[in-house]
Design a protein around this motif. Structure first.
Motif, mmCIF file in Angstrom:
data_model
loop_
_atom_site.group_PDB
_atom_site.id
_atom_site.type_symbol
_atom_site.label_atom_id
_atom_site.label_comp_id
_atom_site.label_asym_id
_atom_site.label_seq_id
_atom_site.Cartn_x
_atom_site.Cartn_y
_atom_site.Cartn_z
ATOM 1 N N MET A 1 0.842 -1.200 0.000
ATOM 2 C CA MET A 1 0.000 0.000 0.000
ATOM 3 C C MET A 1 0.874 1.245 0.000
ATOM 4 O O MET A 1 1.827 1.344 0.769
ATOM 5 C CB MET A 1 -0.913 0.006 1.229
ATOM 6 N N ARG A 2 0.554 2.201 -0.873
ATOM 7 C CA ARG A 2 1.322 3.438 -0.894
ATOM 8 C C ARG A 2 1.064 4.255 0.379
ATOM 9 O O ARG A 2 0.039 4.107 1.029
ATOM 10 C CB ARG A 2 0.936 4.261 -2.111
ATOM 11 N N ASP A 3 2.025 5.142 0.676
ATOM 12 C CA ASP A 3 1.858 5.996 1.847
ATOM 13 C C ASP A 3 0.641 6.900 1.675
ATOM 14 O O ASP A 3 0.371 7.403 0.579
ATOM 15 C CB ASP A 3 3.111 6.851 2.056
ATOM 16 N N LEU A 4 -0.083 7.109 2.763
ATOM 17 C CA LEU A 4 -1.229 8.016 2.744
ATOM 18 C C LEU A 4 -0.732 9.454 2.851
ATOM 19 O O LEU A 4 0.138 9.747 3.679
ATOM 20 C CB LEU A 4 -2.160 7.705 3.908
ATOM 21 N N ASP A 5 -1.279 10.344 2.020
ATOM 22 C CA ASP A 5 -0.846 11.736 2.116
ATOM 23 C C ASP A 5 -1.802 12.519 3.007
ATOM 24 O O ASP A 5 -3.010 12.254 3.046
ATOM 25 C CB ASP A 5 -0.740 12.378 0.731
ATOM 26 N N LEU A 6 -1.243 13.486 3.719
ATOM 27 C CA LEU A 6 -2.010 14.229 4.720
ATOM 28 C C LEU A 6 -3.097 15.088 4.082
ATOM 29 O O LEU A 6 -4.154 15.288 4.690
ATOM 30 C CB LEU A 6 -1.063 15.096 5.558
ATOM 31 N N THR B 1 -5.007 14.430 1.491
ATOM 32 C CA THR B 1 -6.187 13.598 1.250
ATOM 33 C C THR B 1 -6.871 13.249 2.554
ATOM 34 O O THR B 1 -8.106 13.272 2.655
ATOM 35 C CB THR B 1 -5.794 12.319 0.495
ATOM 36 N N LEU B 2 -6.095 12.926 3.593
ATOM 37 C CA LEU B 2 -6.688 12.602 4.886
ATOM 38 C C LEU B 2 -7.418 13.812 5.463
ATOM 39 O O LEU B 2 -8.494 13.682 6.059
ATOM 40 C CB LEU B 2 -5.607 12.122 5.857
ATOM 41 N N ARG B 3 -6.855 14.989 5.282
ATOM 42 C CA ARG B 3 -7.507 16.207 5.775
ATOM 43 C C ARG B 3 -8.846 16.428 5.060
ATOM 44 O O ARG B 3 -9.853 16.790 5.683
ATOM 45 C CB ARG B 3 -6.567 17.393 5.577
ATOM 46 N N LEU B 4 -8.867 16.169 3.764
ATOM 47 C CA LEU B 4 -10.114 16.295 3.013
ATOM 48 C C LEU B 4 -11.122 15.234 3.442
ATOM 49 O O LEU B 4 -12.323 15.509 3.569
ATOM 50 C CB LEU B 4 -9.832 16.171 1.516
ATOM 51 N N PHE B 5 -10.639 14.025 3.686
ATOM 52 C CA PHE B 5 -11.532 12.947 4.132
ATOM 53 C C PHE B 5 -12.186 13.307 5.465
ATOM 54 O O PHE B 5 -13.391 13.126 5.655
ATOM 55 C CB PHE B 5 -10.744 11.639 4.254
ATOM 56 N N VAL B 6 -11.397 13.832 6.394
ATOM 57 C CA VAL B 6 -11.938 14.238 7.694
ATOM 58 C C VAL B 6 -12.975 15.337 7.509
ATOM 59 O O VAL B 6 -14.050 15.314 8.127
ATOM 60 C CB VAL B 6 -10.806 14.710 8.633
ATOM 61 N N LEU C 1 -10.934 11.136 -2.998
ATOM 62 C CA LEU C 1 -11.559 10.145 -2.134
ATOM 63 C C LEU C 1 -11.681 8.799 -2.843
ATOM 64 O O LEU C 1 -11.490 7.744 -2.220
ATOM 65 C CB LEU C 1 -12.933 10.643 -1.675
ATOM 66 N N ALA C 2 -11.983 8.831 -4.131
ATOM 67 C CA ALA C 2 -12.063 7.584 -4.899
ATOM 68 C C ALA C 2 -10.704 6.909 -4.960
ATOM 69 O O ALA C 2 -10.598 5.676 -4.838
ATOM 70 C CB ALA C 2 -12.581 7.877 -6.310
ATOM 71 N N GLN C 3 -9.641 7.714 -5.124
ATOM 72 C CA GLN C 3 -8.291 7.158 -5.142
ATOM 73 C C GLN C 3 -7.924 6.572 -3.777
ATOM 74 O O GLN C 3 -7.261 5.528 -3.697
ATOM 75 C CB GLN C 3 -7.289 8.238 -5.544
ATOM 76 N N LEU C 4 -8.374 7.234 -2.722
ATOM 77 C CA LEU C 4 -8.105 6.735 -1.379
ATOM 78 C C LEU C 4 -8.792 5.395 -1.155
ATOM 79 O O LEU C 4 -8.195 4.457 -0.592
ATOM 80 C CB LEU C 4 -8.571 7.763 -0.343
ATOM 81 N N LEU D 1 -11.016 4.694 9.814
ATOM 82 C CA LEU D 1 -10.002 5.561 9.212
ATOM 83 C C LEU D 1 -10.107 6.979 9.758
ATOM 84 O O LEU D 1 -9.080 7.638 9.974
ATOM 85 C CB LEU D 1 -10.162 5.573 7.695
ATOM 86 N N LEU D 2 -11.319 7.447 10.015
ATOM 87 C CA LEU D 2 -11.517 8.801 10.545
ATOM 88 C C LEU D 2 -10.791 8.980 11.866
ATOM 89 O O LEU D 2 -10.123 9.998 12.093
ATOM 90 C CB LEU D 2 -13.015 9.072 10.706
ATOM 91 N N GLU D 3 -10.906 7.988 12.732
ATOM 92 C CA GLU D 3 -10.219 8.062 14.028
ATOM 93 C C GLU D 3 -8.713 8.133 13.836
ATOM 94 O O GLU D 3 -8.020 8.958 14.452
ATOM 95 C CB GLU D 3 -10.601 6.843 14.866
ATOM 96 N N HIS D 4 -8.175 7.262 12.971
ATOM 97 C CA HIS D 4 -6.730 7.268 12.727
ATOM 98 C C HIS D 4 -6.287 8.561 12.044
ATOM 99 O O HIS D 4 -5.220 9.110 12.369
ATOM 100 C CB HIS D 4 -6.346 6.069 11.860
ATOM 101 N N ALA D 5 -7.095 9.036 11.093
ATOM 102 C CA ALA D 5 -6.727 10.242 10.366
ATOM 103 C C ALA D 5 -6.645 11.445 11.290
ATOM 104 O O ALA D 5 -5.723 12.264 11.188
ATOM 105 C CB ALA D 5 -7.740 10.500 9.245
ATOM 106 N N ARG D 6 -7.612 11.565 12.194
ATOM 107 C CA ARG D 6 -7.576 12.684 13.138
ATOM 108 C C ARG D 6 -6.314 12.634 13.985
ATOM 109 O O ARG D 6 -5.667 13.662 14.227
ATOM 110 C CB ARG D 6 -8.817 12.647 14.029
ATOM 111 N N ALA D 7 -5.948 11.437 14.454
ATOM 112 C CA ALA D 7 -4.737 11.296 15.264
ATOM 113 C C ALA D 7 -3.501 11.671 14.458
ATOM 114 O O ALA D 7 -2.587 12.346 14.964
ATOM 115 C CB ALA D 7 -4.620 9.872 15.787
ATOM 116 N N MET D 8 -3.442 11.242 13.189
ATOM 117 C CA MET D 8 -2.292 11.566 12.349
ATOM 118 C C MET D 8 -2.195 13.067 12.094
ATOM 119 O O MET D 8 -1.101 13.639 12.110
ATOM 120 C CB MET D 8 -2.396 10.810 11.019
ATOM 121 N N LEU D 9 -3.334 13.718 11.887
ATOM 122 C CA LEU D 9 -3.318 15.159 11.630
ATOM 123 C C LEU D 9 -2.893 15.941 12.865
ATOM 124 O O LEU D 9 -2.171 16.936 12.768
ATOM 125 C CB LEU D 9 -4.693 15.619 11.151
ATOM 126 N N VAL D 10 -3.340 15.486 14.035
ATOM 127 C CA VAL D 10 -2.899 16.139 15.279
ATOM 128 C C VAL D 10 -1.396 15.978 15.446
ATOM 129 O O VAL D 10 -0.685 16.920 15.809
ATOM 130 C CB VAL D 10 -3.649 15.547 16.494
#
Length: 296
Positions: free
Chosen positions: A1-6, A8-13, A39-42, A67-76
């Protein structure tokens, strides 16, 4: 799996919080189609649907909620990293993150940290203090979120090293005209017939009080729940309940709020605090200096 970019995660949140792709796109100054494409690419990258498209918006799937829970933690964490690097760029030469229980924060910890930072040799150091319940303090230190944690030493410190810090004594706080206000000391079981103000229902103090009441065959009636000791004292001032808090914290409010602070005679009412950490030898120099200061 490719690295997730911040980004895209910020937009998802943002989409999950607004429940609408167009609104999230507007907040990010993007067009909706660009957000939908990301989001489709994600979803393709993760191999699972993350959003359910509804007629009037979207909502996260079970995988999306996770993913939302993990994304919020990563963004913080990313925000902390940016802030920390900015501090170093501005001349800070050392930084310590400390997690502490509400009691420790309300009592002497802030003053102790202030005296540490006021020393001339520490002028280029920075300390970040965050308040959490004891279990979160310990978990944060275990996970490496913070270098030091300050909490009640009766908490589960398994796997961590610790040093003694300070002591306090829990007390019952009641309005000055309350029927219990005339006594100088009392056992907790003598107060369980009254309505209480609860502070952080998952906190160590709350769980201990519930257990102490149960051991006496009684239950606590929690009328109001608040998130801070000062808020609990204001509720007591309004005569909507009584509370158990550290006497050292309550006494400065007693006269102005019209309260009586009554020490509890129970053996568990005298508490000892500890500074916990994963490995003293692995602490950064600034954290070691602060640890030595608090350990005094």
């Amino acid at each position: 799996m490719r690295d997730l970019d911040l980004t895209t995660l910020r937009l998802f949140v943002a989409v999950c919080e607004t429940r609408n792709i167009a609104r999230a796109a507007a907040q990010a100054n993007l067009v909706g189609s660009a957000v939908s494409k990301r989001l489709a690419q994600l979803e393709a990258q993760l191999g699972t649907p993350l959003l359910l498209r509804r007629r009037h918006g979207v909502e996260p799937t079970a995988a999306g909620e996770s993913l939302l829970e993990h994304a919020r933690a990563m963004l913080v964490s990313a925000q902390r990293m940016e802030r920390d690097m900015a501090a170093f760029a501005a001349g800070v030469r050392g930084q310590v993150r400390v997690l502490a229980s509400a009691s420790a924060m309300a009592e002497a910890l802030v003053d102790d940290v202030a005296s540490f930072l006021q020393a001339p040799e520490h002028r280029n150091l920075r300390v970040d203090l965050e308040e959490h319940i004891s279990t979160a303090v310990i978990q944060g230190v275990r996970n490496g979120i913070a270098s030091l944690g300050v909490c009640w030493d009766a908490s589960d410190l398994h796997g961590l090293q610790s040093l003694p810090y300070r002591r306090d004594r829990l007390a019952l706080v009641v309005p000055a005209d309350h029927p219990l206000a005339q006594v100088d000391r009392l056992a907790f079981a003598e107060a369980t017939d009254w309505d209480f103000v609860g502070i952080h229902l998952n906190s160590s103090v709350h769980l201990m009080l519930m257990r102490a009441a149960a051991e006496q065959g009684k239950t606590m009636s929690i009328r109001i729940i608040v998130s801070s000791i000062e808020a609990a004292l204001r509720v007591v001032r309004a005569k909507l309940g009584i509370c158990v808090v550290p006497g050292e914290v309550a006494r400065p409010y007693a006269d102005s709020y019209g309260l009586r602070v009554i020490p509890l005679t129970d053996t568990w009412a005298e508490r000892r605090f500890a500074v916990c950490f994963r490995d003293e030898q692995a602490l950064a120099p600034a954290a070691k200096l602060l640890l030595a200061h608090l350990g005094q």
